[in-house]
Design an enzyme around this catalytic site. Structure first.
Site, PDB file in Angstrom:
ATOM      1  N   ASP A 293       4.512   5.595  -1.051  1.00  0.00           N
ATOM      2  CA  ASP A 293       5.650   4.759  -0.763  1.00  0.00           C
ATOM      3  C   ASP A 293       5.624   4.441  -2.004  1.00  0.00           C
ATOM      4  OD1 ASP A 293       5.369   5.436   2.630  1.00  0.00           O
ATOM      5  OD2 ASP A 293       4.172   5.572   1.707  1.00  0.00           O
TER       6      ASP A 293
ATOM      7  N   ASP B  31       2.285   8.971  -6.356  1.00  0.00           N
ATOM      8  CA  ASP B  31       2.788   7.891  -4.901  1.00  0.00           C
ATOM      9  C   ASP B  31       3.768   8.413  -4.333  1.00  0.00           C
ATOM     10  OD1 ASP B  31       1.077   6.191  -3.551  1.00  0.00           O
ATOM     11  OD2 ASP B  31       2.710   4.525  -4.321  1.00  0.00           O
TER      12      ASP B  31
END
Length: 223
Positions: free
Chosen positions: A11, A9
């Protein structure tokens, strides 16, 4: 099955993008003559996206008449300044180097739109190193739906069981698990104060990127 790839992922997992979000929110307050809020107030809402950050910054309900204009202004500012302060989390540069040294593939699967994600990857010199970047623009359903991870595995021509997906939100773990990948939850990301990665059902939970190195070592040694 032998581990072939690690997908992250963006952020709160691969990148610490909070400083740019915080700077924009504080600037919007200052431009209106409002006092700054605690940075943590904004950071705690990052996983909820622009809507959650703007709501927390201005102590405003998303149903308020003036809310949508603020949200759109936030996104316009972020389009310009999305990669000013963002950086790899401490220890992540070494982890990526180790992944590459081990001849593993790595890439990014994010709910951040490509108009933000691609410039950030390019600005940080990661675009050419990353094997893949999957954003909501590329799929019909975003995480927690498994479609983004299924697409990533298909494009990499890898069985999901040979892929580890790393994230800092329950939707990351749900997406990876339902797609058939291995999953790792990180405690160092943008975890809401009322959330707990230990309860997400990930295959492993880590405190720091360096812990992921040990996870990879164990996976490679157990093959």
């Amino acid at each position: 099955m032998r581990l072939r790839a690690v997908l992250f992922d963006m952020d709160g997992t691969l990148l610490d993008t909070a400083p740019d979000f915080i700077a924009i929110c504080q600037s919007m307050l200052a431009d209106r003559g409002f006092p700054a809020v605690a940075d943590k107030l904004i950071r705690d809402e990052i996983s909820g996206g622009a809507k959650a950050m703007v709501a927390a910054t201005f102590a405003l309900s998303p149903t308020a008449p003036e809310f949508e204009a603020l949200r759109l202004e936030f996104l316009e500012r972020y389009q310009v300044d999305c990669a000013v302060h963002s950086k790899l989390f401490d220890g992540m540069a070494q982890l990526l180097a180790d992944i590459e040294k081990a001849k593993l593939i790595w890439g990014v699967v994010t709910n951040k739109p490509v108009r933000f994600a691609q410039p950030i990857m390019e600005q940080l010199g990661l675009a050419k190193r990353s094997a893949i970047l999957i954003c909501p623009d590329h799929v019909t359903h975003s995480k927690p739906h498994p479609e983004p991870l299924i697409l990533a595995c298909k494009m990499l021509d890898l069985p999901p069981a040979s892929v580890l997906f790393v994230g800092d939100d329950l939707r990351d773990i749900e997406s990876g698990r339902d797609a058939g990948t291995k999953t790792a939850a990180v405690r160092y990301g943008y975890i809401h104060p009322h959330d707990n990665p230990d309860h997400w059902g990930a295959d492993v939970v880590v405190d720091h990127p360096s812990d992921l190195r040990r996870v990879l070592d164990n996976a490679l040694c157990s093959c």
